[in-house]
Design a protein around this motif. Structure first.
Motif, PDB file in Angstrom:
ATOM      1  N   PHE A 192       0.650  -1.073   0.087  1.00 36.79           N
ATOM      2  CA  PHE A 192      -0.149   0.070   0.096  1.00 36.79           C
ATOM      3  C   PHE A 192       0.938   1.214   0.029  1.00 36.79           C
ATOM      4  CE2 PHE A 192      -3.036  -3.019   2.086  1.00 36.79           C
ATOM      5  CZ  PHE A 192      -4.169  -2.737   1.040  1.00 36.79           C
ATOM      6  N   GLU A 249       0.589   4.150   1.190  1.00 34.66           N
ATOM      7  CA  GLU A 249       0.554   4.968   2.499  1.00 34.66           C
ATOM      8  C   GLU A 249       1.298   4.245   3.580  1.00 34.66           C
ATOM      9  OE1 GLU A 249      -2.055   3.383   0.904  1.00 34.66           O
ATOM     10  OE2 GLU A 249      -3.949   4.767   1.077  1.00 34.66           O
ATOM     11  N   ILE A 285       2.022   4.195   8.755  1.00 34.15           N
ATOM     12  CA  ILE A 285       1.557   4.974   7.645  1.00 34.15           C
ATOM     13  C   ILE A 285       1.519   6.366   7.908  1.00 34.15           C
ATOM     14  CG2 ILE A 285       0.194   2.876   7.307  1.00 34.15           C
ATOM     15  CD1 ILE A 285      -2.224   4.646   7.773  1.00 34.15           C
ATOM     16  N   GLY A 319      -0.578   9.846   6.309  1.00 41.12           N
ATOM     17  CA  GLY A 319      -1.590  10.438   5.366  1.00 41.12           C
ATOM     18  C   GLY A 319      -1.807  11.694   5.577  1.00 41.12           C
ATOM     19  N   GLU A 372      -8.170  10.492   7.186  1.00 40.36           N
ATOM     20  CA  GLU A 372      -7.629   9.612   5.837  1.00 40.36           C
ATOM     21  C   GLU A 372      -6.693   8.267   6.578  1.00 40.36           C
ATOM     22  OE1 GLU A 372      -5.427  11.637   2.409  1.00 40.36           O
ATOM     23  OE2 GLU A 372      -3.719  10.263   3.168  1.00 40.36           O
ATOM     24  N   VAL A 373      -6.148   8.296   7.677  1.00 39.37           N
ATOM     25  CA  VAL A 373      -5.440   7.354   8.257  1.00 39.37           C
ATOM     26  C   VAL A 373      -6.634   6.200   8.855  1.00 39.37           C
ATOM     27  CG1 VAL A 373      -4.107   6.574  10.212  1.00 39.37           C
ATOM     28  CG2 VAL A 373      -3.373   8.511   8.847  1.00 39.37           C
ATOM     29  N   PHE A 428      -7.983   4.258   5.994  1.00 41.43           N
ATOM     30  CA  PHE A 428      -7.115   3.315   5.438  1.00 41.43           C
ATOM     31  C   PHE A 428      -7.304   1.967   6.144  1.00 41.43           C
ATOM     32  CE2 PHE A 428      -3.050   0.984   5.990  1.00 41.43           C
ATOM     33  CZ  PHE A 428      -2.646   0.752   4.970  1.00 41.43           C
ATOM     34  N   GLU A 459     -10.793   0.584   5.587  1.00 41.07           N
ATOM     35  CA  GLU A 459     -11.407   0.132   4.163  1.00 41.07           C
ATOM     36  C   GLU A 459     -10.109  -0.769   3.582  1.00 41.07           C
ATOM     37  OE1 GLU A 459     -11.971   3.870   1.848  1.00 41.07           O
ATOM     38  OE2 GLU A 459     -14.098   3.889   3.259  1.00 41.07           O
ATOM     39  N   LYS A 460      -9.019  -0.655   3.970  1.00 40.08           N
ATOM     40  CA  LYS A 460      -7.734  -1.383   3.214  1.00 40.08           C
ATOM     41  C   LYS A 460      -7.195  -2.705   4.352  1.00 40.08           C
ATOM     42  CE  LYS A 460      -6.788   2.259   0.079  1.00 40.08           C
ATOM     43  NZ  LYS A 460      -5.518   3.055  -0.387  1.00 40.08           N
ATOM     44  N   LEU A 461      -6.644  -1.790   5.487  1.00 39.70           N
ATOM     45  CA  LEU A 461      -6.000  -2.923   6.172  1.00 39.70           C
ATOM     46  C   LEU A 461      -7.019  -3.989   6.904  1.00 39.70           C
ATOM     47  CD1 LEU A 461      -3.214  -3.471   7.264  1.00 39.70           C
ATOM     48  CD2 LEU A 461      -3.370  -2.041   8.904  1.00 39.70           C
TER      49      LEU A 461
END
Length: 160
Positions: free
Chosen positions: A87, A89, A106, A108, A113-114, A117, A120-122
């Motif tokens: 990723f 970030e 990470i 951001g 935004e963090v 992340f 939604e992603k991690l």
């Protein structure tokens, strides 16, 4: 000699080959050859500039995320660590001992935004069991360098 070269480069990645050669009292060509070999062997993985972003106009939020994961058969933690470090970030991923498995660092632009992340992603990755996010409020020292230090007034007092 390699150890000395690495220590000098770690302290100052802008140091020149000529300066290293003088400091170590070695021929310039020998220093240049060692550096090239260490780059080829991935002992030297890159050159980094340490920036105190707090002194710039750029907004940066840094977070340290504790991640518990399920290791995968035959690949342990490597596969999930690789998935995470890809990723954009993500600045760093470390395998840890203790209460969680991976530390993910990470950056951001905002806390939102963090948080997005992580949400939604991690945390949606199959191997991820849980996460714990800690925001960095202030950096005092990074990569062995003190970022802000009170400067002492070293001028001599001159009285009439």
């Amino acid at each position: 000699m390699r150890q000395k070269i690495l220590e000098l480069l770690e302290q100052n990645s802008k140091i020149t080959v000529d300066d290293i050669a003088i400091m170590l009292e070695c021929p310039r060509d020998e220093i240049q050859k060692e550096i090239k070999e260490m780059e080829k062997e991935k002992i030297i993985c890159g050159y980094h500039t340490l920036i105190n972003w707090d002194k710039t106009d750029k907004e940066v939020v840094t977070a340290l995320i504790e991640v518990r994961v399920t290791p995968q058969r035959g690949q342990g933690f490597d596969k999930i660590a690789e998935r995470i470090y890809r990723f954009r970030e993500v600045k760093a991923v470390y395998l840890m001992s203790g209460g969680f498995d991976l530390t993910v660092i990470i950056e951001g632009k905002t806390m939102k935004e963090v948080a997005l992340f992580v949400a939604e992603k991690l945390s949606t990755l199959d191997s991820v069991i849980s996460t714990g996010t800690h925001f960095v409020l202030k950096k005092y020292k990074d990569y062995g360098m003190i970022l802000e230090e009170d400067k002492k007034d070293e001028r001599m007092v001159v009285s009439p």
